[in-house]
Scaffold this motif. Structure first.
Motif, PDB file in Angstrom:
ATOM      1  N   MET A  15     -52.124 -51.830  -0.973  1.00  0.00           N
ATOM      2  CA  MET A  15     -51.994 -52.473  -2.278  1.00  0.00           C
ATOM      3  C   MET A  15     -50.828 -53.460  -2.267  1.00  0.00           C
ATOM      4  O   MET A  15     -50.922 -54.564  -2.823  1.00  0.00           O
ATOM      5  N   ASN A  16     -49.755 -53.081  -1.633  1.00  0.00           N
ATOM      6  CA  ASN A  16     -48.585 -53.952  -1.516  1.00  0.00           C
ATOM      7  C   ASN A  16     -48.970 -55.263  -0.831  1.00  0.00           C
ATOM      8  O   ASN A  16     -48.633 -56.363  -1.296  1.00  0.00           O
ATOM      9  N   ARG A  17     -49.689 -55.176   0.272  1.00  0.00           N
ATOM     10  CA  ARG A  17     -50.106 -56.390   0.996  1.00  0.00           C
ATOM     11  C   ARG A  17     -50.994 -57.275   0.125  1.00  0.00           C
ATOM     12  O   ARG A  17     -50.892 -58.508   0.144  1.00  0.00           O
ATOM     13  N   LEU A  18     -51.888 -56.656  -0.630  1.00  0.00           N
ATOM     14  CA  LEU A  18     -52.776 -57.423  -1.499  1.00  0.00           C
ATOM     15  C   LEU A  18     -51.982 -58.138  -2.592  1.00  0.00           C
ATOM     16  O   LEU A  18     -52.260 -59.298  -2.913  1.00  0.00           O
ATOM     17  N   LEU A  19     -50.990 -57.467  -3.157  1.00  0.00           N
ATOM     18  CA  LEU A  19     -50.158 -58.084  -4.190  1.00  0.00           C
ATOM     19  C   LEU A  19     -49.404 -59.290  -3.628  1.00  0.00           C
ATOM     20  O   LEU A  19     -49.277 -60.320  -4.306  1.00  0.00           O
ATOM     21  N   GLU A  20     -48.927 -59.188  -2.401  1.00  0.00           N
ATOM     22  CA  GLU A  20     -48.251 -60.339  -1.792  1.00  0.00           C
ATOM     23  C   GLU A  20     -49.235 -61.500  -1.618  1.00  0.00           C
ATOM     24  O   GLU A  20     -48.900 -62.663  -1.909  1.00  0.00           O
ATOM     25  N   HIS A  21     -50.446 -61.195  -1.170  1.00  0.00           N
ATOM     26  CA  HIS A  21     -51.458 -62.242  -0.994  1.00  0.00           C
ATOM     27  C   HIS A  21     -51.767 -62.922  -2.323  1.00  0.00           C
ATOM     28  O   HIS A  21     -51.869 -64.163  -2.385  1.00  0.00           O
ATOM     29  N   MET A  22     -51.911 -62.149  -3.400  1.00  0.00           N
ATOM     30  CA  MET A  22     -52.173 -62.721  -4.720  1.00  0.00           C
ATOM     31  C   MET A  22     -51.024 -63.625  -5.163  1.00  0.00           C
ATOM     32  O   MET A  22     -51.239 -64.702  -5.742  1.00  0.00           O
ATOM     33  N   SER A  23     -49.799 -63.199  -4.894  1.00  0.00           N
ATOM     34  CA  SER A  23     -48.628 -63.994  -5.281  1.00  0.00           C
ATOM     35  C   SER A  23     -48.570 -65.310  -4.520  1.00  0.00           C
ATOM     36  O   SER A  23     -48.272 -66.366  -5.091  1.00  0.00           O
ATOM     37  N   LEU A  24     -48.859 -65.268  -3.232  1.00  0.00           N
ATOM     38  CA  LEU A  24     -48.838 -66.493  -2.429  1.00  0.00           C
ATOM     39  C   LEU A  24     -49.910 -67.475  -2.890  1.00  0.00           C
ATOM     40  O   LEU A  24     -49.678 -68.691  -2.923  1.00  0.00           O
ATOM     41  N   TYR A  71     -43.532 -62.866 -10.927  1.00  0.00           N
ATOM     42  CA  TYR A  71     -42.511 -61.813 -11.009  1.00  0.00           C
ATOM     43  C   TYR A  71     -43.162 -60.456 -11.236  1.00  0.00           C
ATOM     44  O   TYR A  71     -42.791 -59.455 -10.594  1.00  0.00           O
ATOM     45  N   GLY A  72     -44.142 -60.388 -12.137  1.00  0.00           N
ATOM     46  CA  GLY A  72     -44.820 -59.126 -12.412  1.00  0.00           C
ATOM     47  C   GLY A  72     -45.490 -58.556 -11.177  1.00  0.00           C
ATOM     48  O   GLY A  72     -45.422 -57.352 -10.916  1.00  0.00           O
ATOM     49  N   LEU A  73     -46.112 -59.423 -10.375  1.00  0.00           N
ATOM     50  CA  LEU A  73     -46.754 -58.964  -9.147  1.00  0.00           C
ATOM     51  C   LEU A  73     -45.727 -58.446  -8.144  1.00  0.00           C
ATOM     52  O   LEU A  73     -45.940 -57.414  -7.492  1.00  0.00           O
ATOM     53  N   PHE A  74     -44.606 -59.154  -8.016  1.00  0.00           N
ATOM     54  CA  PHE A  74     -43.569 -58.715  -7.085  1.00  0.00           C
ATOM     55  C   PHE A  74     -42.941 -57.402  -7.535  1.00  0.00           C
ATOM     56  O   PHE A  74     -42.709 -56.488  -6.738  1.00  0.00           O
ATOM     57  N   ARG A  75     -42.668 -57.283  -8.813  1.00  0.00           N
ATOM     58  CA  ARG A  75     -42.085 -56.048  -9.342  1.00  0.00           C
ATOM     59  C   ARG A  75     -43.043 -54.871  -9.133  1.00  0.00           C
ATOM     60  O   ARG A  75     -42.620 -53.776  -8.754  1.00  0.00           O
ATOM     61  N   LEU A  76     -44.341 -55.106  -9.371  1.00  0.00           N
ATOM     62  CA  LEU A  76     -45.322 -54.049  -9.144  1.00  0.00           C
ATOM     63  C   LEU A  76     -45.325 -53.640  -7.672  1.00  0.00           C
ATOM     64  O   LEU A  76     -45.399 -52.452  -7.346  1.00  0.00           O
ATOM     65  N   LEU A 103     -51.078 -67.695  -5.970  1.00  0.00           N
ATOM     66  CA  LEU A 103     -50.588 -68.205  -7.260  1.00  0.00           C
ATOM     67  C   LEU A 103     -49.579 -69.309  -7.044  1.00  0.00           C
ATOM     68  O   LEU A 103     -49.636 -70.383  -7.668  1.00  0.00           O
ATOM     69  N   ILE A 104     -48.626 -69.087  -6.145  1.00  0.00           N
ATOM     70  CA  ILE A 104     -47.581 -70.069  -5.876  1.00  0.00           C
ATOM     71  C   ILE A 104     -48.169 -71.359  -5.313  1.00  0.00           C
ATOM     72  O   ILE A 104     -47.749 -72.466  -5.687  1.00  0.00           O
ATOM     73  N   GLU A 105     -49.159 -71.227  -4.447  1.00  0.00           N
ATOM     74  CA  GLU A 105     -49.767 -72.404  -3.833  1.00  0.00           C
ATOM     75  C   GLU A 105     -50.423 -73.319  -4.882  1.00  0.00           C
ATOM     76  O   GLU A 105     -50.396 -74.538  -4.764  1.00  0.00           O
ATOM     77  N   LYS A 106     -50.973 -72.722  -5.926  1.00  0.00           N
ATOM     78  CA  LYS A 106     -51.664 -73.495  -6.963  1.00  0.00           C
ATOM     79  C   LYS A 106     -50.755 -73.865  -8.134  1.00  0.00           C
ATOM     80  O   LYS A 106     -51.158 -74.637  -9.008  1.00  0.00           O
ATOM     81  N   SER A 107     -49.548 -73.330  -8.194  1.00  0.00           N
ATOM     82  CA  SER A 107     -48.677 -73.504  -9.353  1.00  0.00           C
ATOM     83  C   SER A 107     -48.174 -74.943  -9.459  1.00  0.00           C
ATOM     84  O   SER A 107     -47.886 -75.600  -8.454  1.00  0.00           O
ATOM     85  N   ARG A 142     -42.905 -58.321   3.894  1.00  0.00           N
ATOM     86  CA  ARG A 142     -41.505 -58.589   3.549  1.00  0.00           C
ATOM     87  C   ARG A 142     -41.341 -59.431   2.286  1.00  0.00           C
ATOM     88  O   ARG A 142     -40.254 -59.479   1.701  1.00  0.00           O
ATOM     89  N   TRP A 143     -42.367 -60.166   1.861  1.00  0.00           N
ATOM     90  CA  TRP A 143     -42.331 -60.925   0.611  1.00  0.00           C
ATOM     91  C   TRP A 143     -41.290 -62.055   0.622  1.00  0.00           C
ATOM     92  O   TRP A 143     -40.869 -62.534  -0.437  1.00  0.00           O
ATOM     93  N   GLU A 144     -40.886 -62.544   1.752  1.00  0.00           N
ATOM     94  CA  GLU A 144     -39.775 -63.494   1.814  1.00  0.00           C
ATOM     95  C   GLU A 144     -40.088 -64.807   1.093  1.00  0.00           C
ATOM     96  O   GLU A 144     -39.245 -65.334   0.351  1.00  0.00           O
ATOM     97  N   ALA A 145     -41.297 -65.354   1.275  1.00  0.00           N
ATOM     98  CA  ALA A 145     -41.639 -66.633   0.646  1.00  0.00           C
ATOM     99  C   ALA A 145     -41.695 -66.506  -0.871  1.00  0.00           C
ATOM    100  O   ALA A 145     -41.241 -67.395  -1.603  1.00  0.00           O
ATOM    101  N   VAL A 146     -42.240 -65.405  -1.357  1.00  0.00           N
ATOM    102  CA  VAL A 146     -42.346 -65.206  -2.803  1.00  0.00           C
ATOM    103  C   VAL A 146     -40.967 -65.023  -3.420  1.00  0.00           C
ATOM    104  O   VAL A 146     -40.651 -65.610  -4.464  1.00  0.00           O
ATOM    105  N   VAL A 147     -40.134 -64.233  -2.789  1.00  0.00           N
ATOM    106  CA  VAL A 147     -38.785 -64.003  -3.308  1.00  0.00           C
ATOM    107  C   VAL A 147     -38.005 -65.314  -3.365  1.00  0.00           C
ATOM    108  O   VAL A 147     -37.305 -65.601  -4.353  1.00  0.00           O
ATOM    109  N   ALA A 148     -38.127 -66.144  -2.338  1.00  0.00           N
ATOM    110  CA  ALA A 148     -37.446 -67.443  -2.326  1.00  0.00           C
ATOM    111  C   ALA A 148     -37.936 -68.318  -3.469  1.00  0.00           C
ATOM    112  O   ALA A 148     -37.137 -69.000  -4.139  1.00  0.00           O
TER     113      ALA A 148
END
Length: 355
Positions: free
Chosen positions: A338-347, A306-311, A349-353, A191-197
């Protein structure tokens, strides 16, 4: 073995009717003779691309995919116009010849353009190119230079001022892709809820110098000169081009950029030779872009996320068609993973940002 990009047999269910296509093309494009042979380029997962070969001419036909399509996507007339007008400021666009709005011919609108014959890089660098790390780095920088060049095109002079609305671009992209993702959800998708927020919370102002953005700039949309592979002679797939924030476009490109040190699951997603010795890392890519563009980029995490979410949104829209039986292309069966992996990569990234 030829390194020039080759077409193959048309995929089942995606055939074109030669008896209907041939007379239309001959009525609109001069000097076509004989009966054409039609094959299909295997790359791409959105618009369908065919090679139409006459004895003395090679043409490329582009049409939308079959099945469910996002309302604003796959505008053949818009892409045709971009190719015709952008060519004066960015000479890497193929020349477009005709746009057909009669959907009865092949079941959808289409346009036909010249074939720019050359090398298109896929997952790995062909050994026949003999590119060492130094030449690979030069090719990588040339690839980035073309992106900078595109972002600095005078779109007013090209007559493309009305191509998009730069003001509020960042917010529209975040809200737009959030909405499109929701509409393309399937029961098995994340669902990508944390990344979208996070993206909504960290949204920056628009870049002060908007430009033409490609929205799908990667190596398999770039054509290299077969006689001199270090020379880029064409850029393809202009269907999502608009006016907006060039840093968002850079984020889109980096979403495809898999480094040599990325973990094994991420490597499985790689579609271009961005891991080859000599290719820049994502951080080096951003730094080189900033240097060539004459701007300062201190933190790029938002644009990369954003690029990861858009992809993921693009991947999910395609998977939606497969899930509902609107396409039989078996490549798309794995897109939910692939979608699940992109969400994992985004999370991660956010954790280390530090944003």
């Amino acid at each position: 073995m030829t390194l020039t990009d080759q077409s193959t047999q048309v995929r089942p269910g995606e055939e074109l009717d030669i008896a209907r296509i041939d007379p239309y093309l001959k009525a609109h494009i001069p000097d076509l003779r004989g009966t054409p042979q039609i094959s299909q380029f295997p790359g791409g997962a959105s618009n369908l691309t065919y090679l139409v070969q006459y004895p003395t001419h090679e043409l490329v036909l582009r049409r939308p995919p079959f099945g469910h399509k996002a309302k604003s996507a796959h505008d053949m007339g818009r892409e045709f116009r971009i190719l015709n007008q952008l060519n004066s400021g960015f000479p890497y666009c193929p020349k477009a010849y005709v746009h057909c709005t009669d959907t009865s011919l092949i079941g959808g609108e289409f346009y036909v353009m010249e074939r720019v014959k050359g090398i298109i890089l896929r997952a790995d660098l062909p050994a026949e190119l003999n590119l060492d790390a130094e030449r690979t780095e030069a090719l990588c920088k040339s690839f980035i230079d073309r992106l900078v060049e595109l972002h600095q095109v005078d779109y007013h002079a090209c007559g493309l001022t009305d191509l998009g609305k730069p003001e509020g671009y960042v917010q529209r992209q975040i809200e737009g892709w959030s909405s499109r993702y929701e509409k393309a959800l399937t029961p098995d998708a994340p669902r990508w809820e944390a990344v979208v927020a996070w993206l909504h919370d960290k949204m920056p102002d628009d870049h002060p110098q908007p430009g033409i953005i490609h929205n799908d700039y990667r190596f398999d949309n770039v054509i290299l000169d077969a006689a001199n592979p270090m020379h880029i002679i064409g850029v393809l797939d202009w269907e999502m081009t608009t006016l907006g924030d060039p840093l968002m476009d850079l984020g889109n490109t980096l979403a495809y950029w898999i480094e040599a040190t990325d973990p094994a699951p991420v490597q499985l997603m790689r579609r271009q030779p961005s891991n080859a010795p000599g290719m820049l890392t994502r951080r080096q890519f951003v730094d080189y872009y900033a240097e060539r563009a004459g701007i300062s980029l201190d933190n790029f995490d938002f644009y990369y996320a954003y690029g990861l979410f858009r992809l993921a949104g693009i991947v999910q829209q395609i998977y939606y068609r497969f899930y509902h039986g609107q396409t039989q292309d078996k490549r798309f069966a794995q897109f939910v993973h692939m979608n699940r992996l992109l969400e994992h990569m985004s999370l991660q990234l956010i954790e280390k940002s530090s944003l």
